[in-house]
Design a protein around this motif. Sequence first.
Motif, PDB file in Angstrom:
ATOM      1  N   VAL A   1       0.765  -1.244  -0.001  1.00 18.26           N
ATOM      2  CA  VAL A   1       0.143   0.053  -0.072  1.00 18.26           C
ATOM      3  C   VAL A   1       0.852   1.297   0.124  1.00 18.26           C
ATOM      4  O   VAL A   1       1.773   1.423   0.739  1.00 18.26           O
ATOM      5  CB  VAL A   1      -0.968   0.104   1.126  1.00 18.26           C
ATOM      6  N   ASP A   2       0.898   1.947  -0.819  1.00 17.68           N
ATOM      7  CA  ASP A   2       1.253   3.481  -0.983  1.00 17.68           C
ATOM      8  C   ASP A   2       0.737   4.364  -0.111  1.00 17.68           C
ATOM      9  O   ASP A   2      -0.577   4.583  -0.599  1.00 17.68           O
ATOM     10  CB  ASP A   2       1.354   4.047  -2.415  1.00 17.68           C
ATOM     11  N   LEU A   3       1.131   4.828   0.766  1.00 14.56           N
ATOM     12  CA  LEU A   3       0.595   5.816   1.806  1.00 14.56           C
ATOM     13  C   LEU A   3       0.194   6.983   1.361  1.00 14.56           C
ATOM     14  O   LEU A   3      -0.779   7.483   1.486  1.00 14.56           O
ATOM     15  CB  LEU A   3       1.327   5.942   3.111  1.00 14.56           C
TER      16      LEU A   3
ATOM     17  N   ASP B   1      -0.486   7.661  -1.944  1.00  9.05           N
ATOM     18  CA  ASP B   1      -1.874   7.633  -2.734  1.00  9.05           C
ATOM     19  C   ASP B   1      -3.092   7.262  -1.803  1.00  9.05           C
ATOM     20  O   ASP B   1      -4.261   8.003  -2.056  1.00  9.05           O
ATOM     21  CB  ASP B   1      -1.807   6.487  -3.764  1.00  9.05           C
ATOM     22  N   LEU B   2      -2.802   6.496  -0.778  1.00  6.25           N
ATOM     23  CA  LEU B   2      -3.972   6.508   0.285  1.00  6.25           C
ATOM     24  C   LEU B   2      -4.256   7.532   0.717  1.00  6.25           C
ATOM     25  O   LEU B   2      -5.738   8.060   0.925  1.00  6.25           O
ATOM     26  CB  LEU B   2      -3.555   5.336   1.551  1.00  6.25           C
ATOM     27  N   PHE B   3      -3.556   8.629   1.422  1.00  2.68           N
ATOM     28  CA  PHE B   3      -4.080   9.596   1.913  1.00  2.68           C
ATOM     29  C   PHE B   3      -4.681  10.561   1.117  1.00  2.68           C
ATOM     30  O   PHE B   3      -5.693  11.309   1.387  1.00  2.68           O
ATOM     31  CB  PHE B   3      -2.658  10.267   2.814  1.00  2.68           C
TER      32      PHE B   3
ATOM     33  N   LYS C   1      -7.069   1.439   5.465  1.00  4.72           N
ATOM     34  CA  LYS C   1      -7.897   2.571   4.874  1.00  4.72           C
ATOM     35  C   LYS C   1      -8.934   2.945   5.926  1.00  4.72           C
ATOM     36  O   LYS C   1      -9.117   4.145   6.199  1.00  4.72           O
ATOM     37  CB  LYS C   1      -8.466   2.230   3.406  1.00  4.72           C
TER      38      LYS C   1
ATOM     39  N   VAL D   1      -6.269   9.804  -1.440  1.00  3.83           N
ATOM     40  CA  VAL D   1      -7.894   9.244  -1.602  1.00  3.83           C
ATOM     41  C   VAL D   1      -8.767   9.642  -0.463  1.00  3.83           C
ATOM     42  O   VAL D   1      -9.861  10.001  -0.796  1.00  3.83           O
ATOM     43  CB  VAL D   1      -7.744   7.856  -2.091  1.00  3.83           C
ATOM     44  N   ILE D   2      -8.059   9.499   0.660  1.00  7.37           N
ATOM     45  CA  ILE D   2      -8.891   9.885   1.889  1.00  7.37           C
ATOM     46  C   ILE D   2      -9.181  11.167   2.080  1.00  7.37           C
ATOM     47  O   ILE D   2     -10.383  11.890   2.438  1.00  7.37           O
ATOM     48  CB  ILE D   2      -8.241   9.210   3.329  1.00  7.37           C
TER      49      ILE D   2
ATOM     50  N   PRO E   1      -5.180  -3.805   3.245  1.00  7.76           N
ATOM     51  CA  PRO E   1      -5.421  -2.411   2.424  1.00  7.76           C
ATOM     52  C   PRO E   1      -6.453  -1.778   2.984  1.00  7.76           C
ATOM     53  O   PRO E   1      -6.759  -0.772   3.406  1.00  7.76           O
ATOM     54  CB  PRO E   1      -5.431  -2.869   0.957  1.00  7.76           C
TER      55      PRO E   1
ATOM     56  N   THR F   1      -9.199   6.413   7.579  1.00  7.23           N
ATOM     57  CA  THR F   1     -10.343   7.377   7.353  1.00  7.23           C
ATOM     58  C   THR F   1     -10.964   7.776   8.503  1.00  7.23           C
ATOM     59  O   THR F   1     -11.424   8.790   8.602  1.00  7.23           O
ATOM     60  CB  THR F   1     -11.328   6.568   6.311  1.00  7.23           C
TER      61      THR F   1
ATOM     62  N   PRO G   1       6.140   1.672  -0.260  1.00  7.39           N
ATOM     63  CA  PRO G   1       5.042   1.178   0.049  1.00  7.39           C
ATOM     64  C   PRO G   1       5.029   0.068   1.476  1.00  7.39           C
ATOM     65  O   PRO G   1       6.086  -0.571   1.472  1.00  7.39           O
ATOM     66  CB  PRO G   1       4.518   0.512  -1.130  1.00  7.39           C
TER      67      PRO G   1
END
Length: 490
Positions: free
Chosen positions: A343-345, A347-349, A389, A351-352, A385, A393, A380
Amino acid sequence: MRRLYGTIRLNSLVTRTLLLTLFAVILAQGVATAIWYNQSKQKELQGIQSASESMAGMFASTTNFFQSLPTKYRHIVLNQIRDMGGTRFFVSFNREELIVEPVRETRLKEVSIEAVDRVLNTKLPNAKQILVDFTWPENLRLLKNDIYLADLPRSWAHHTLTLEPLNPPVLVVQIQIAEDEWIYIAALLPAPYVSLDDTILTNEQTVFLVFSTALLLILTFLMMKRQVRPLKRLASAANEMSMDIDQPQLKEEGATELVLATRAFNRMQQRIRRYISDREHLFSAISHDLKTPITRLRLRAELLDDDRKRDKFNRDLDDLEMMVKGALQCVRETDLHENNAFVDLNDLFQVIAEPFNSLSYSSKNAERPLVSIECTNIDPIICKPLAIKRVFTNLIENGVKYGGSAEVSVKDNGDWIVVFIRDTGPGIPEDKMDAVFEPYFRLADDSEGHGLGLGICRSILHAHGGDLLMSNIPTGGLLVEVYIPTDLDV
């Protein structure tokens, strides 16, 4: 690279065993060498003393023999001896004391010289002076101070005083029997005392010790690697089981203790898997069984004529339904039924944060985004995942909802990925810092939520081997620290 480092790091079982083995070998070899050296040296000193006394007796006999000859016959006898190939030692009559360049002092040399000097003084009481010492063949002077061994015919002394390729030191005895008359005797000590070698370990012995120690360490390393392999698999399986209970059973191999530990782990895994399965079935049954009577009670409440009683009845049913849904949500959220993945943090952040930073959501604060992210050069991570997330979130949503905004930053310190989430809200009272993780506990007065989010977040992180910490910022706001280990296996 991490696995290689885990093999050679100092606190690993293999490395500690190798260091302990090396220490034990060095200690054992040191003690054994000290005992051997002490015993062998005593025997060697006794042997060289006996051999030196025997040679001194022959020197004394030779001196008495030549003294008994008329002066004019002495050189005739010496020439005849040399023509016939010499004796066990070189003998000559000199008019002066010859210079002797001594070899370095050793215990063997001291014992030999003391023995020869003592015997000669005992058997030659009339000698005016007796000089005893050792010198190297290349420095050996014969007949005169300006004549060296290399200057004489080889048949005279070379075969007697050299032992090529060793060329050991030569024992030189000079006995003054009259004014300007010295009997000069040069000889080699008999084997095994030829070299006067006083070293504890020879080069061959050192090579043997190094080779045997290295061979022992290599065999120990291979044995420990073979024994530790099941232990590593057991540790890896325990770590994997914390995130996914459906793991294959471990193969029982290795030492007896490891087989017993593996067998106990397999049984424990089966019991935990059975317990979780039973719990899921139980809550599913509870959910199914409770929904029907709750629905039936709502229908009956509608038949009540008293509006006040009907409203109270419906509120009680709402509370009951909320408790059932909250319990079911808690079970579902903490059961991580998904595989590990990268998981790429960053990209995750992104998206959130996107919904919070949209125009419709952040219109109240147009000067700066509600969620700011600082996450660069972070590799990553391996995790569940959807579960991770869900954690971020929930935490970011809490920061925006109760703190006005959220600042997210990430730090990689090698063993942990640490995510910091800061807000500018009122924070949490210190005496309530632990209580917020309890089910159904809420600080806010609104009717949104069930007070389960933070407890679920911490349970998910614990299942990943991480943790969730919270503290108030002195200048105002709340700091949330999320720790995720970097050594999870896929």
